[in-house]
Design an enzyme around this catalytic site. Sequence first.
Site, PDB file in Angstrom:
ATOM      1  N   VAL A 280       0.653  -1.219   0.035  1.00  0.00           N
ATOM      2  CA  VAL A 280       0.067   0.005  -0.136  1.00  0.00           C
ATOM      3  C   VAL A 280       0.874   1.215  -0.009  1.00  0.00           C
ATOM      4  O   VAL A 280       0.672   2.086  -0.574  1.00  0.00           O
ATOM      5  CB  VAL A 280      -0.869   0.058   0.978  1.00  0.00           C
ATOM      6  CG1 VAL A 280      -1.662   1.275   1.321  1.00  0.00           C
ATOM      7  CG2 VAL A 280      -2.005  -1.027   1.168  1.00  0.00           C
ATOM      8  N   ALA A 281       2.229   1.180   0.764  1.00  0.00           N
ATOM      9  CA  ALA A 281       2.791   2.356   0.989  1.00  0.00           C
ATOM     10  C   ALA A 281       3.521   2.709  -0.472  1.00  0.00           C
ATOM     11  O   ALA A 281       3.732   3.782  -0.731  1.00  0.00           O
ATOM     12  CB  ALA A 281       3.884   2.229   1.901  1.00  0.00           C
ATOM     13  N   ASP A 327       5.063  30.927 -40.089  1.00  0.00           N
ATOM     14  CA  ASP A 327       4.535  31.807 -41.311  1.00  0.00           C
ATOM     15  C   ASP A 327       4.880  33.019 -41.096  1.00  0.00           C
ATOM     16  O   ASP A 327       4.983  33.462 -39.756  1.00  0.00           O
ATOM     17  CB  ASP A 327       3.112  31.708 -41.653  1.00  0.00           C
ATOM     18  CG  ASP A 327       2.607  30.273 -42.160  1.00  0.00           C
ATOM     19  OD1 ASP A 327       3.502  29.577 -42.790  1.00  0.00           O
ATOM     20  OD2 ASP A 327       1.522  29.836 -42.111  1.00  0.00           O
ATOM     21  N   ASP A 631      -1.981  27.491 -42.610  1.00  0.00           N
ATOM     22  CA  ASP A 631      -3.244  27.937 -42.707  1.00  0.00           C
ATOM     23  C   ASP A 631      -4.006  27.303 -43.889  1.00  0.00           C
ATOM     24  O   ASP A 631      -5.109  27.034 -43.886  1.00  0.00           O
ATOM     25  CB  ASP A 631      -3.271  29.420 -42.672  1.00  0.00           C
ATOM     26  CG  ASP A 631      -2.482  30.186 -43.789  1.00  0.00           C
ATOM     27  OD1 ASP A 631      -1.682  29.413 -44.428  1.00  0.00           O
ATOM     28  OD2 ASP A 631      -2.101  31.277 -43.460  1.00  0.00           O
TER      29      ASP A 631
HETATM   30  P1  ATP Z   1       3.484  33.677 -45.404  1.00  0.00           P
HETATM   31  O1  ATP Z   1       3.948  32.139 -46.023  1.00  0.00           O
HETATM   32  O2  ATP Z   1       4.618  34.369 -45.104  1.00  0.00           O
HETATM   33  O3  ATP Z   1       2.549  33.439 -44.227  1.00  0.00           O
HETATM   34  P2  ATP Z   1       1.566  33.545 -47.256  1.00  0.00           P
HETATM   35  O4  ATP Z   1       1.078  32.314 -46.754  1.00  0.00           O
HETATM   36  O5  ATP Z   1       0.591  34.749 -47.411  1.00  0.00           O
HETATM   37  O6  ATP Z   1       2.952  34.073 -46.666  1.00  0.00           O
HETATM   38  P3  ATP Z   1       1.221  32.951 -49.850  1.00  0.00           P
HETATM   39  O7  ATP Z   1       0.313  32.880 -49.683  1.00  0.00           O
HETATM   40  O8  ATP Z   1       1.645  31.461 -50.214  1.00  0.00           O
HETATM   41  O9  ATP Z   1       2.159  33.353 -48.821  1.00  0.00           O
HETATM   42  O10 ATP Z   1       1.746  33.964 -51.184  1.00  0.00           O
HETATM   43  C1  ATP Z   1       3.215  33.545 -51.739  1.00  0.00           C
HETATM   44  C2  ATP Z   1       3.142  34.684 -52.686  1.00  0.00           C
HETATM   45  O11 ATP Z   1       2.016  34.691 -53.493  1.00  0.00           O
HETATM   46  C3  ATP Z   1       2.967  36.247 -52.232  1.00  0.00           C
HETATM   47  O12 ATP Z   1       4.237  36.506 -52.120  1.00  0.00           O
HETATM   48  C4  ATP Z   1       2.452  37.002 -53.458  1.00  0.00           C
HETATM   49  O13 ATP Z   1       3.468  37.359 -54.242  1.00  0.00           O
HETATM   50  C5  ATP Z   1       1.514  36.002 -54.014  1.00  0.00           C
HETATM   51  N1  ATP Z   1      -0.033  35.972 -53.444  1.00  0.00           N
HETATM   52  C6  ATP Z   1      -0.224  35.967 -52.435  1.00  0.00           C
HETATM   53  N2  ATP Z   1      -1.610  36.243 -52.364  1.00  0.00           N
HETATM   54  C7  ATP Z   1      -1.988  36.294 -53.449  1.00  0.00           C
HETATM   55  C8  ATP Z   1      -2.998  36.481 -54.167  1.00  0.00           C
HETATM   56  N3  ATP Z   1      -4.419  36.479 -53.435  1.00  0.00           N
HETATM   57  N4  ATP Z   1      -3.252  36.504 -55.481  1.00  0.00           N
HETATM   58  C9  ATP Z   1      -2.251  36.356 -56.031  1.00  0.00           C
HETATM   59  N5  ATP Z   1      -1.023  36.196 -55.629  1.00  0.00           N
HETATM   60  C10 ATP Z   1      -1.017  36.346 -54.333  1.00  0.00           C
END
Ligand code: ATP
Length: 885
Positions: A280-281, A327, A631
Site C-alpha cells: 500500500v505504501a 509563417d 493555414d
Molecule cells: P506567409 O507564408 O509569409 O504566411 P503567405 O502564406 O501569405 O505568406 P502565400 O499566400 O503563399 O504566402 O503567398 C505567396 C506569394 O503569392 C506572395 O508573396 C504573393 O506574391 C502571392 N500572392 C499572395 N496572395 C495572392 C493572391 N491572393 N493573389 C495572387 N497572388 C498572391
Amino acid sequence: MSHWYQLEADVVTRQINSHLEDGLTTAAAHQRLLRDGPNELIATKGKSPWQVLWEQISEPLVVMLIVAAIISVIVGDLRDAIAILAIVIFNAVLGFRQERKAERAMAALKKLAVPKVRVRRDGQVQECSMEALVRGDLVLLEAGNVVPADGRLVKTVNLQVQEAALTGESAPVDKQATTVFTEEQSLGDRCNMVYHSTTITRGRGTFIVTETGMGTEIGHIARMLQSVETEPTPLQKRLAQLGKVLGAGAIAISLVIATMGLVQGEPLRQMLLTAVSVAVAAVPEGLPAVVTIALALGAERMLKRHALIRHLPAVETLGSVTTICSDKTGTLTENRMTVTVLDIAGQQIDLSNNGSIGNQALRLLLLSGAFCNDASLDNNHAIGDPTETALVTAAAQVGLPKRKLDQLWPRINEIPFDSDRKRMTTCHRCDQPLPDALQQIWQQVVPLNTQAVIFSKGALHSLMTTTDRVWLNNQVQVLTDALRQRIYSAHDRLANQGLRVLGLAFRPMTTVPETDQLEQQLVFLGLMGLMDPARSEVKDAIDLCQTAGIQVVMITGDHPLTAQHIAQTLGITRGISDTILTGQALSKMPVENLDINVTETGVYARVTPEDKLRIVQALQRRGHIVAMTGDGVNDAPALKQADIGVAMGITGTDVAKEAADIVLQDDNFASIVAAVREGRVIYDNIRKFIKYTLAGNVGQLWLLLLAPFLGMPIPLLPIQILWINLIADGLLALALSFEPAERQVMERPPYRPNESIFSRGMGTDILWIGLLLGGVLILVANGYWRNDDPTWQTMVFTTLAFSRIALSEAVRSSSESLFKIGLLSNQKLLGAVLLTFCLQLMVVYVPVCQVFFSTVALSGGQVAIALLLGTISFWAVELKKVVIK
Ligand code: ATP
C-alpha cells in the site's frame, strides 16, 4: 423517387422550398432548425460506466491493493480490508470522473473549434455555425473548407473535393454542378453532390443542403469522426510503466520482508500485515488522476492565452518545443495590408504620401487588381484575404468599386490562387462599357470587338512565366530583356523595403478563352507594393524564445528580400547565419546538406507547402521538437508531421485546423510562445508532484523495511498509510498543479524529448529526501516504542503527516527558497496545507476516528515534537537550494 443527383439544381431547390439566389429566409431557417434539430453528428456512445469502472479496477496497482484487502480478510483484519476497498472504490470513482471530465473538457474545446460556415440567407452572405445549418440552406464553399452537410451543388468553379472520409478514395475528385444523372450512381461517382466531412481541395462552389446531421451519408455509416478519444499522453504512458515497476518492486520487497520475518520466527499474521502495508505504501494511488487533471487544467489555461488545444498530449509536448517554425504573414505581421506603392514602367507612386492617380495606366493597374480578386467591400468593410482586400480598397479609393465592376463585367472563368503557383487569373465577359473615367483608356486598350478580358496577378517570378508583352506608353509592346530587367529591379527595390510585391497582367480577347488559354501571352501591367507591419508584441516574444533556447524560423511564401527585411526588424536571425534559403534551393538540395543547413537557417522564402514538410522532417532528424504553423489546405501534411501543428484560428482553413494540435485564436506568434511557456510550467508542476509523491513513498518504504530489523512491530498500519497517501498524493499534490511559473521558466533550455522524468537531479532528490524522511520516522518509532509508549504508532503517523505537509511547500520551487516565493503565491496549496493539518488533528483526537485509524490522543508537547521533526526534511530541501545557489 429520384435521388437528388438525378434532378436539376433548380428542381431540388423547389422541392426543398428554398431559393436558388437568395437562399432561405432567416425565419424559415430558424423554424427548420427547431423542426429538424441541429446539424451535428451525435457521438456514438462511449464506454459504458461499467467498462470504465472495470478498466480502473483491473489496473495492476489496483489489483495489488485488492489482493492486499483479501489478505487482510484472511488474517482477520476486516477493518483494513474495508479501508483498502474503500480507497480502491474511491480511486476508481475519482478516476472515472476524471476520465469523463477530461473527455468533456476536450469535447468543449472541440466545440469551440467547430467551423463557421458561409451561407446565403435573405439574399445575403452570412456566417453561421455549422450546427445551425438546415435543409435548403445555400452554402458557399472554397478551398480548405470541410463540407458541413450533404447537398446538391448549384454552382461550381474548378471544384475538387477529397472524399476519403466517406469513400476511402484519397485522390480528389472533380465536381460539376451542371451534370445530371439519369442512372443510379454510387456515392463516389455523384459529381454533382457534396457530402458532409469531405474537404474542398481546390476551386469554389455553392450547394443546397439536402441532409443534415445524422441524416447525412457520414451520419448513416456512423463513422464517428467527432467521437472524443482521450489517448494517454507519452508522460501518462511512462507513468503507467513506472507504476508497474513500483508495484513489482513492492511485491518483491514484501516477499523479502515476509520471508525474513518468518525465518526469524515472527508470526505469519504479523508478516502478512507488513507485506500489505508495504504494498500500500509503494503505490502512488493518486498520481495518474493528478497528472490528468494537471493536463486538462493546462489546456484551460492555454485557452486563456488564445491557444486552443485539440489533443491533450500537445499540452505536454509544448514544454519541450525546441524550434518554432512560423509563417510570416498574419503570424509575425499584422495581416493588415495596404497598397502603398504602385509601379508601372517608368513611373512610381507612393500612395502613403497621398500620391495622386492621374495616370490612366495606374488606374488600369488598380482596376485589374480589383477584377482579379475574391474579396468584397461593403460599406467600407472589406471581407476576404488581406492581400486582396488591400487591392479592392485601393481601387475603391480611386472610384473603382469592385461590386460595380463585377456587375459590368461578370467573371466567367478563373484559375484560383494557390500557394504553390503563387498567382491567380480570372476571365470576365465584357457585357457593358466601363465607367467614364476609364472609357478613354479603354478605347486605347481594347479593340472594338473584345469579348472578354483576362486579368492575372501574383508573385512576379510566377507571373512573368505567363507574359510576353508589356503595357508601356499606353500601348502593348514586346517584353524585351531590358524591360524585363527594369521590372525586376523595380520589384527588388520595393521588396527591399519589406513590401509584399504583386505583379499584374491582363489580356483582351476577341473570343471567350478556354481554361487552358487563360495564362498565356499576357500583357504585363505593373507592380503593387503592399505594406504589412510586424506585430508589435512579436519582437519581445522572439527575444523570449532566444533566452529560452528555442529557435525561431520564419517560413514564408514571400520574396527573399521582403522576408529579409521583416526578419531583421524582428531579430530572427540574431545569433545564426542570415542566409536565406529559397524553396527552389531547398528542393534541389540533397538530404544530407539540408540536414546540415537546417539548424543554421532562420529564414526560408518562396517556399511551397511541400517545402515546409521537408523542413520539419529535416529538423526532426536533427532531434528537434518542432512547432509549425500553417493555414492552407496544403499545409496539412506539414502540420501533421510537426510535433505541434499550429493552425491559424482566424485565417486558417478548416482542413489546417483539423490537422493541427492547437489552433491559435488570434493568429498571433506571441500566443504560441505563451503556450510554450504554459507547457513548461505544467511539465514543471507535474515533475514537482511526482517528486513529492515518490519521495514520500520512498520514506514510508524505508520505515517499513527497517522497522523489522530493529525488532519493532509494524510502525504504520495499512489504513494509516492509505490516509497519508490520500491527503498527500490527493489534496496536496493536486494543489501543486496550481503552482505559478518559476521565474526562470523561460531562461533555461527545453526538456529533451526523451529526457527521463527523473533527470536534472530529480531522481537523486527523491532518494535522499525519502531516505531522510525514513530516517526521521525510524528514530521517532524506535524512540517511543523502546519506552513502551502507547502513543508510538500515532507519533510516527502524525510526524509522517506533518512531514508530508511541510514538504509540499518545500518542493514548490527547485531553486528558489519558499521565503522568497512566499506562502501566498500558491493560495490553493496553502489552503490544502491548513486543511490537511486540521484533518490530521481530527484523525488523532476525534474518538470515532481514533477507533477507525487506531490512533490515540497526543499531548500538546508531542504534537509540538511531531511538528518539529516533521519539518526536518522541509529544512533540508530549503538548505539544498541555498547551498546550490
Ligand atoms: P506567409 O507564408 O509569409 O504566411 P503567405 O502564406 O501569405 O505568406 P502565400 O499566400 O503563399 O504566402 O503567398 C505567396 C506569394 O503569392 C506572395 O508573396 C504573393 O506574391 C502571392 N500572392 C499572395 N496572395 C495572392 C493572391 N491572393 N493573389 C495572387 N497572388 C498572391
